[in-house]
Scaffold this motif. Structure first.
Motif, PDB file in Angstrom:
ATOM      1  N   ALA A  78      40.822  -6.414 -15.751  1.00 37.00           N
ATOM      2  CA  ALA A  78      41.265  -5.177 -15.113  1.00 37.00           C
ATOM      3  C   ALA A  78      40.106  -4.342 -14.576  1.00 37.00           C
ATOM      4  O   ALA A  78      40.183  -3.134 -14.517  1.00 37.00           O
ATOM      5  CB  ALA A  78      42.138  -4.368 -16.060  1.00 37.00           C
ATOM      6  N   GLU A  79      39.037  -4.991 -14.185  1.00 36.56           N
ATOM      7  CA  GLU A  79      37.892  -4.267 -13.640  1.00 36.56           C
ATOM      8  C   GLU A  79      38.146  -3.892 -12.186  1.00 36.56           C
ATOM      9  O   GLU A  79      38.591  -4.713 -11.389  1.00 36.56           O
ATOM     10  CB  GLU A  79      36.619  -5.114 -13.729  1.00 36.56           C
ATOM     11  N   ILE A  80      37.877  -2.644 -11.861  1.00 33.89           N
ATOM     12  CA  ILE A  80      37.989  -2.141 -10.497  1.00 33.89           C
ATOM     13  C   ILE A  80      36.630  -1.599 -10.093  1.00 33.89           C
ATOM     14  O   ILE A  80      35.986  -0.878 -10.856  1.00 33.89           O
ATOM     15  CB  ILE A  80      39.048  -1.019 -10.397  1.00 33.89           C
ATOM     16  N   ARG A  81      36.217  -1.938  -8.901  1.00 34.49           N
ATOM     17  CA  ARG A  81      34.971  -1.390  -8.364  1.00 34.49           C
ATOM     18  C   ARG A  81      35.332  -0.417  -7.253  1.00 34.49           C
ATOM     19  O   ARG A  81      36.164  -0.709  -6.408  1.00 34.49           O
ATOM     20  CB  ARG A  81      34.079  -2.502  -7.849  1.00 34.49           C
ATOM     21  N   ILE A 103      36.147   2.702  -0.915  1.00 31.74           N
ATOM     22  CA  ILE A 103      36.532   1.297  -0.974  1.00 31.74           C
ATOM     23  C   ILE A 103      36.825   0.956  -2.433  1.00 31.74           C
ATOM     24  O   ILE A 103      36.045   1.290  -3.320  1.00 31.74           O
ATOM     25  CB  ILE A 103      35.398   0.370  -0.455  1.00 31.74           C
ATOM     26  N   ALA A 104      37.955   0.293  -2.671  1.00 33.00           N
ATOM     27  CA  ALA A 104      38.346  -0.093  -4.029  1.00 33.00           C
ATOM     28  C   ALA A 104      38.647  -1.580  -4.045  1.00 33.00           C
ATOM     29  O   ALA A 104      39.375  -2.083  -3.188  1.00 33.00           O
ATOM     30  CB  ALA A 104      39.573   0.695  -4.471  1.00 33.00           C
ATOM     31  N   THR A 105      38.081  -2.282  -5.024  1.00 36.33           N
ATOM     32  CA  THR A 105      38.288  -3.724  -5.164  1.00 36.33           C
ATOM     33  C   THR A 105      38.747  -4.041  -6.581  1.00 36.33           C
ATOM     34  O   THR A 105      38.159  -3.562  -7.546  1.00 36.33           O
ATOM     35  CB  THR A 105      36.990  -4.502  -4.889  1.00 36.33           C
ATOM     36  N   ASP A 106      39.801  -4.849  -6.678  1.00 35.58           N
ATOM     37  CA  ASP A 106      40.231  -5.396  -7.953  1.00 35.58           C
ATOM     38  C   ASP A 106      39.444  -6.688  -8.143  1.00 35.58           C
ATOM     39  O   ASP A 106      39.600  -7.641  -7.379  1.00 35.58           O
ATOM     40  CB  ASP A 106      41.742  -5.677  -7.935  1.00 35.58           C
ATOM     41  N   VAL A 107      38.580  -6.717  -9.131  1.00 38.81           N
ATOM     42  CA  VAL A 107      37.659  -7.842  -9.313  1.00 38.81           C
ATOM     43  C   VAL A 107      38.399  -9.147  -9.581  1.00 38.81           C
ATOM     44  O   VAL A 107      38.055 -10.195  -9.027  1.00 38.81           O
ATOM     45  CB  VAL A 107      36.639  -7.533 -10.428  1.00 38.81           C
ATOM     46  N   GLU A 108      39.431  -9.109 -10.413  1.00 39.90           N
ATOM     47  CA  GLU A 108      40.144 -10.334 -10.796  1.00 39.90           C
ATOM     48  C   GLU A 108      40.780 -11.023  -9.589  1.00 39.90           C
ATOM     49  O   GLU A 108      40.684 -12.232  -9.426  1.00 39.90           O
ATOM     50  CB  GLU A 108      41.214 -10.016 -11.833  1.00 39.90           C
ATOM     51  N   THR A 109      41.462 -10.246  -8.725  1.00 45.38           N
ATOM     52  CA  THR A 109      42.178 -10.840  -7.594  1.00 45.38           C
ATOM     53  C   THR A 109      41.351 -10.880  -6.317  1.00 45.38           C
ATOM     54  O   THR A 109      41.672 -11.633  -5.400  1.00 45.38           O
ATOM     55  CB  THR A 109      43.457 -10.045  -7.287  1.00 45.38           C
ATOM     56  N   GLY A 110      40.312 -10.045  -6.238  1.00 47.75           N
ATOM     57  CA  GLY A 110      39.530  -9.957  -5.012  1.00 47.75           C
ATOM     58  C   GLY A 110      40.166  -9.072  -3.952  1.00 47.75           C
ATOM     59  O   GLY A 110      39.643  -8.925  -2.857  1.00 47.75           O
TER      60      GLY A 110
END
Length: 87
Positions: free
Chosen positions: A13-16, A25-32
């Motif tokens: 559940a990491e979000i950058r 800009i927001a990225t969900d690390v698991e799904t890309g």
């Protein structure tokens, strides 16, 4: 780029989230999945929706089990009541 991980490794559940010019800009690390918004809140709301679409959690027909759980029978509408274009 900012990261929510302390050791550089990915976590569930990491979000950058980072800023580029006037956009967040927001990225969900698991799904890309990556989205953007004019504010942090908008970028994160857009990310929630995009990840749900990516995971087929929205934008699909409910299963029979989901319909039963909501109290909707297999055929709540009589086809004779529908306009021709919907039959």
């Amino acid at each position: 780029m900012a990261s929510s991980s302390r050791d550089g490794a990915s976590h569930d559940a990491e979000i950058r989230l980072w800023r580029e010019d006037d956009w967040w800009i927001a990225t969900d690390v698991e799904t890309g999945v990556t989205t953007q918004g004019a504010s942090r809140a908008t970028a994160l709301a857009n990310l929630d929706e995009a990840v749900a679409l990516h995971n087929d959690e929205i934008g699909r027909e409910p299963t029979e089990a989901e319909r039963r759980e909501l109290g909707i029978g297999p055929s709540e509408t009589d086809d004779d009541d529908l306009p021709d274009v919907l039959k």
